[in-house]
Design a protein around this motif. Structure first.
Motif, PDB file in Angstrom:
ATOM      1  N   ALA A 120     117.353 -29.266  -8.741  1.00 26.79           N
ATOM      2  CA  ALA A 120     115.966 -29.374  -7.994  1.00 26.79           C
ATOM      3  C   ALA A 120     116.504 -30.375  -6.922  1.00 26.79           C
ATOM      4  O   ALA A 120     116.101 -30.019  -5.701  1.00 26.79           O
ATOM      5  N   PHE A 121     116.933 -31.408  -7.141  1.00 29.32           N
ATOM      6  CA  PHE A 121     117.632 -32.400  -5.928  1.00 29.32           C
ATOM      7  C   PHE A 121     118.343 -31.550  -4.988  1.00 29.32           C
ATOM      8  O   PHE A 121     118.261 -31.559  -3.939  1.00 29.32           O
ATOM      9  N   GLU A 122     119.329 -30.816  -5.616  1.00 29.72           N
ATOM     10  CA  GLU A 122     120.179 -30.066  -4.634  1.00 29.72           C
ATOM     11  C   GLU A 122     119.468 -29.057  -3.580  1.00 29.72           C
ATOM     12  O   GLU A 122     119.520 -29.076  -2.402  1.00 29.72           O
ATOM     13  N   ALA A 123     118.544 -28.405  -4.263  1.00 28.01           N
ATOM     14  CA  ALA A 123     117.481 -27.455  -3.291  1.00 28.01           C
ATOM     15  C   ALA A 123     116.570 -28.542  -2.463  1.00 28.01           C
ATOM     16  O   ALA A 123     116.552 -27.951  -1.407  1.00 28.01           O
ATOM     17  N   ALA A 124     116.282 -29.412  -2.981  1.00 24.11           N
ATOM     18  CA  ALA A 124     115.477 -30.443  -1.857  1.00 24.11           C
ATOM     19  C   ALA A 124     116.228 -30.895  -0.948  1.00 24.11           C
ATOM     20  O   ALA A 124     115.610 -31.050   0.296  1.00 24.11           O
ATOM     21  N   GLN A 125     117.404 -30.973  -0.914  1.00 20.52           N
ATOM     22  CA  GLN A 125     118.336 -31.507  -0.124  1.00 20.52           C
ATOM     23  C   GLN A 125     118.371 -30.344   1.017  1.00 20.52           C
ATOM     24  O   GLN A 125     118.314 -30.468   2.257  1.00 20.52           O
ATOM     25  N   THR A 126     118.457 -29.112   0.355  1.00 20.68           N
ATOM     26  CA  THR A 126     118.707 -27.956   1.273  1.00 20.68           C
ATOM     27  C   THR A 126     117.282 -27.611   2.147  1.00 20.68           C
ATOM     28  O   THR A 126     117.312 -27.304   3.234  1.00 20.68           O
ATOM     29  N   ALA A 127     116.357 -27.770   1.488  1.00 20.60           N
ATOM     30  CA  ALA A 127     114.895 -27.571   2.237  1.00 20.60           C
ATOM     31  C   ALA A 127     114.664 -28.735   3.032  1.00 20.60           C
ATOM     32  O   ALA A 127     114.246 -28.277   4.191  1.00 20.60           O
ATOM     33  N   ALA A 128     115.273 -29.909   2.747  1.00 22.31           N
ATOM     34  CA  ALA A 128     115.173 -31.065   3.835  1.00 22.31           C
ATOM     35  C   ALA A 128     115.820 -30.704   5.229  1.00 22.31           C
ATOM     36  O   ALA A 128     115.216 -30.765   6.200  1.00 22.31           O
ATOM     37  N   ILE A 179     108.161 -24.061  -1.821  1.00 23.55           N
ATOM     38  CA  ILE A 179     106.971 -23.940  -0.596  1.00 23.55           C
ATOM     39  C   ILE A 179     107.967 -24.327   0.438  1.00 23.55           C
ATOM     40  O   ILE A 179     107.531 -23.858   1.490  1.00 23.55           O
ATOM     41  N   GLU A 180     108.357 -25.517   0.369  1.00 32.73           N
ATOM     42  CA  GLU A 180     109.196 -26.306   1.603  1.00 32.73           C
ATOM     43  C   GLU A 180     110.172 -25.149   2.273  1.00 32.73           C
ATOM     44  O   GLU A 180     110.331 -25.017   3.524  1.00 32.73           O
ATOM     45  N   LEU A 181     110.931 -24.568   1.375  1.00 33.60           N
ATOM     46  CA  LEU A 181     111.970 -23.621   1.558  1.00 33.60           C
ATOM     47  C   LEU A 181     111.372 -22.491   2.472  1.00 33.60           C
ATOM     48  O   LEU A 181     111.723 -21.913   3.671  1.00 33.60           O
ATOM     49  N   LEU A 182     110.221 -21.899   2.000  1.00 32.90           N
ATOM     50  CA  LEU A 182     109.292 -20.589   2.676  1.00 32.90           C
ATOM     51  C   LEU A 182     108.957 -21.177   3.879  1.00 32.90           C
ATOM     52  O   LEU A 182     109.082 -20.545   4.932  1.00 32.90           O
ATOM     53  N   ALA A 183     108.091 -22.459   4.189  1.00 36.02           N
ATOM     54  CA  ALA A 183     107.766 -23.034   5.523  1.00 36.02           C
ATOM     55  C   ALA A 183     108.795 -23.186   6.300  1.00 36.02           C
ATOM     56  O   ALA A 183     108.617 -22.758   7.579  1.00 36.02           O
ATOM     57  N   ALA A 184     109.718 -23.804   5.880  1.00 34.96           N
ATOM     58  CA  ALA A 184     111.005 -24.026   6.813  1.00 34.96           C
ATOM     59  C   ALA A 184     111.368 -22.951   7.397  1.00 34.96           C
ATOM     60  O   ALA A 184     111.871 -22.862   8.743  1.00 34.96           O
ATOM     61  N   CYS A 185     111.881 -21.933   6.815  1.00 38.32           N
ATOM     62  CA  CYS A 185     112.524 -20.804   6.974  1.00 38.32           C
ATOM     63  C   CYS A 185     111.565 -19.770   8.078  1.00 38.32           C
ATOM     64  O   CYS A 185     111.975 -19.526   9.171  1.00 38.32           O
ATOM     65  N   LEU A 221     123.026 -22.828   6.049  1.00 38.11           N
ATOM     66  CA  LEU A 221     121.507 -22.566   6.270  1.00 38.11           C
ATOM     67  C   LEU A 221     121.139 -21.034   6.563  1.00 38.11           C
ATOM     68  O   LEU A 221     120.276 -20.727   6.262  1.00 38.11           O
ATOM     69  N   SER A 222     121.987 -20.609   7.242  1.00 35.58           N
ATOM     70  CA  SER A 222     121.940 -18.992   7.380  1.00 35.58           C
ATOM     71  C   SER A 222     121.838 -18.249   6.013  1.00 35.58           C
ATOM     72  O   SER A 222     120.978 -17.482   6.032  1.00 35.58           O
ATOM     73  N   ASP A 223     122.746 -18.648   5.292  1.00 36.28           N
ATOM     74  CA  ASP A 223     122.985 -17.942   3.843  1.00 36.28           C
ATOM     75  C   ASP A 223     121.649 -18.279   3.061  1.00 36.28           C
ATOM     76  O   ASP A 223     121.161 -17.346   2.410  1.00 36.28           O
ATOM     77  N   ALA A 224     121.154 -19.290   2.955  1.00 41.45           N
ATOM     78  CA  ALA A 224     120.167 -19.863   2.619  1.00 41.45           C
ATOM     79  C   ALA A 224     118.667 -19.205   2.971  1.00 41.45           C
ATOM     80  O   ALA A 224     117.958 -18.649   2.126  1.00 41.45           O
ATOM     81  N   CYS A 225     118.567 -19.194   4.130  1.00 41.27           N
ATOM     82  CA  CYS A 225     117.437 -18.360   4.813  1.00 41.27           C
ATOM     83  C   CYS A 225     117.585 -16.778   4.550  1.00 41.27           C
ATOM     84  O   CYS A 225     116.672 -16.176   4.211  1.00 41.27           O
ATOM     85  N   ALA A 226     118.738 -16.234   4.342  1.00 43.61           N
ATOM     86  CA  ALA A 226     119.158 -14.861   4.016  1.00 43.61           C
ATOM     87  C   ALA A 226     118.502 -14.861   2.377  1.00 43.61           C
ATOM     88  O   ALA A 226     117.831 -13.671   1.944  1.00 43.61           O
ATOM     89  N   HIS A 227     118.896 -15.616   1.386  1.00 44.34           N
ATOM     90  CA  HIS A 227     118.525 -15.680   0.208  1.00 44.34           C
ATOM     91  C   HIS A 227     117.021 -15.790   0.063  1.00 44.34           C
ATOM     92  O   HIS A 227     116.357 -15.101  -0.818  1.00 44.34           O
ATOM     93  N   ARG A 284     106.494 -33.054   5.041  1.00 43.95           N
ATOM     94  CA  ARG A 284     107.054 -32.369   6.080  1.00 43.95           C
ATOM     95  C   ARG A 284     106.489 -31.273   6.170  1.00 43.95           C
ATOM     96  O   ARG A 284     106.511 -30.262   7.248  1.00 43.95           O
ATOM     97  N   VAL A 285     106.112 -30.486   5.050  1.00 42.90           N
ATOM     98  CA  VAL A 285     105.264 -28.978   5.244  1.00 42.90           C
ATOM     99  C   VAL A 285     104.147 -29.227   6.180  1.00 42.90           C
ATOM    100  O   VAL A 285     103.889 -28.397   6.946  1.00 42.90           O
ATOM    101  N   ALA A 286     103.501 -30.517   5.844  1.00 46.66           N
ATOM    102  CA  ALA A 286     102.149 -30.463   6.677  1.00 46.66           C
ATOM    103  C   ALA A 286     102.757 -30.670   8.116  1.00 46.66           C
ATOM    104  O   ALA A 286     101.922 -30.097   9.010  1.00 46.66           O
ATOM    105  N   LYS A 287     103.607 -31.308   8.548  1.00 49.74           N
ATOM    106  CA  LYS A 287     104.118 -31.492  10.028  1.00 49.74           C
ATOM    107  C   LYS A 287     104.475 -30.275  10.536  1.00 49.74           C
ATOM    108  O   LYS A 287     104.128 -29.799  11.689  1.00 49.74           O
TER     109      LYS A 287
END
Length: 508
Positions: A215-223, A439-445, A461-467, A354-357
């Motif tokens: 979860a932490f690894e993914a939170a780093q990516t979402a951030a 949710i943050e991944l969806l909003a950020a993408c 991050l390109s690969d993350a968005c593709a996933h 961050r999602v709110a912003k």
């Protein structure tokens, strides 16, 4: 299917979690089995010489001063399990039970339990046949998992219930016989060795920490992806800036963020839209650094625990003695897990902010609620309610476990640690964090795509968005997103958004 080899000293949190979740077979180191045989030889000597040894030649708990007769010793091991197999509540998840048994096997191989090698071999045979004892979740106070372990142990000797590899439950005697496994008859000390240890909470805590790492690894990516969608200022991530207060966790978290952003345009001069961003962007390194250090400390603690004896008494074959001790007391686990639980709350709060912003055009410069221009969609606005609900439950679960004087055994057992409650809370927190990160991944993408910057992302991050887009297409008009969030949360749980070694790479 590669087997997990247990030798009593080299089990990692990551390997334990993988074996428990995937039902991997286990192998027992012959040297460890020999160490068990040497320590068990002490039991016969203590009985012959009538040496008072807790739980071997005496009663248990408040009856520890009562020396048992030879007749009583013959049935004492089985009676020990029958008299303590009182686990209640909802059925424990099979992977948690398996994790506890793997820990117990590994710690038995240390040679301090005085149980026979046949006990370890029987447990391994059951696990390798896909059999998992059935036990309730409730019964341990974190001062040896006596009630939980006895329930599991009774199933192992054919008097409880088990589930097979297909998930079917039945009487354990029938399930064991169906797999061609010989019944296990207990000898003196074997019953207490199955019951009186901290394997259940150690296994559960290790599973929870392993999930928190993902979860932490993914939170780093979402951030990092949110930073791209927001066009955040990367100045706070500069090594020279962080060295003015060089906390190791902050340096490592920032390095992980820079690795994710590498190759993108955000580091180029003039890319940042603000001189100074809101704190949820500006202080990611500080917030995530604290969590990373809490994770690293939890991994360190658990790997000591799962490679050490938690028996009472402990046997020393070389010196020929057995000594009562406090190795089963899991105060260290409670401390590190509660620290981690609390460290995950600010991380989740920052995700929500961050999602709110990103959804607020006054901050992001993007369409309101990240809705597509010229559409009647309300975008991600309703999803914020789900996000806030997750944070509320997460923060509630992170409240400290109350500690009070125990009332057990007529006052002999007058302390406890509450470790199981803390570990269960971490499991709940991690499950909420997986969904919040989704949710943050969806909003950020969506933010990156609305800004038209998808082509300026680095490779990671390109690969993350593709996933993300394989799971959830861009939100062009209103549609239910619950299933998308759940599928993305599962990808988080599977560590699909990790970026290689990071703050918690002690688990790899």
């Amino acid at each position: 299917m590669q087997a997990l080899r247990l030798d009593g000293s080299s089990l990692t949190v990551a390997a334990l979690s993988q074996a428990a979740l995937q039902s991997l077979p286990v192998e027992l180191d012959p040297a460890g089995l020999q160490a068990m045989a040497r320590s068990h030889a002490l039991v016969g000597r203590m009985i012959r010489d009538k040496v008072p040894v807790y739980g071997v030649t005496t009663g248990l708990g408040a009856r520890a001063t009562e020396v048992l007769s030879a007749w009583a010793l013959a049935e004492f091991s089985l009676q020990t399990l029958r008299g303590r197999a009182h686990a209640i509540g909802p059925e424990e998840a099979p992977e948690v039970v398996r994790a506890g048994l793997i820990v117990r096997l590994n710690t038995m191989l240390k040679g301090h339990s005085a149980a026979r090698p046949e006990v370890a071999q029987h447990i391994a045979a059951c696990l390798n046949a896909g059999l998992t004892p059935v036990a309730g979740q409730i019964g341990s106070i974190g001062a040896a998992d006596l009630v939980l372990n006895a329930t599991v142990g009774l199933a192992l000797v054919g008097e409880g219930r088990m589930r097979d590899a297909r998930g079917r439950a039945g009487p354990s005697a029938d399930m064991i016989q169906a797999q061609g496994i010989d019944p296990l008859t207990l000898a003196p000390r074997d019953g207490l060795a199955l019951a009186n240890h901290a394997g259940a909470v150690s296994g559960m805590a290790a599973l929870a920490v392993s999930k928190a790492v993902c979860a932490f690894e993914a939170a780093q990516t979402a951030a990092a992806l949110s930073m791209e969608g927001f066009r955040a200022n990367t100045g706070p991530l500069a090594p020279s800036v962080l060295m003015v207060k060089p906390y190791p966790g902050q340096l490592q978290a920032a390095e992980g963020l820079r690795r994710r952003l590498a190759g993108g345009a955000l580091f180029e001069p003039g890319q940042a839209r603000r001189l100074q961003d809101p704190l949820s962007f500006r202080n990611i390194a500080q917030i995530h650094g604290t969590t990373g250090m809490a994770l690293a400390r939890a991994v360190e603690c658990l790997e000591v625990e799962i490679n050490s004896s938690s028996d009472n008494p402990v046997a020393f074959a070389d010196s020929g003695g057995m000594t009562s001790c406090g190795a089963y007391f899991t105060a260290e686990i409670t401390s590190v897990i509660e620290t981690l639980n609390r460290a995950l709350v600010p991380l989740a709060m920052a995700q929500l902010a961050r999602v709110a912003k990103l959804l607020n055009p006054e901050f992001s410069g993007l369409p309101n609620f990240l809705a597509m221009p010229d559409s009647a969609s309300n975008g991600f606005a309703p999803v914020m309610k789900a996000a806030e609900a997750l944070v509320a439950e997460l923060a509630h679960a992170a409240q400290p476990v109350p500690i009070w004087p125990s009332l057990n055994a007529n006052g002999v057992e007058d302390c406890l640690t509450g470790s199981p409650a803390a570990a269960k809370a971490l499991l709940r927190i991690t499950a909420h964090l997986q969904r919040l990160t989704a949710i943050e991944l969806l909003a950020a993408c969506q933010a990156v795509e609305l800004r038209g910057d998808a082509g300026s992302l680095g490779c990671f991050l390109s690969d993350a968005c593709a996933h993300i887009r394989k799971i959830s297409p861009a939100l062009t008009e209103d549609r239910p997103l619950g299933e998308d969030i759940e599928q993305l949360a599962e990808a988080v749980a599977q560590n699909r958004f990790a970026a290689g070694p990071g703050p918690a790479d002690a688990t790899s």
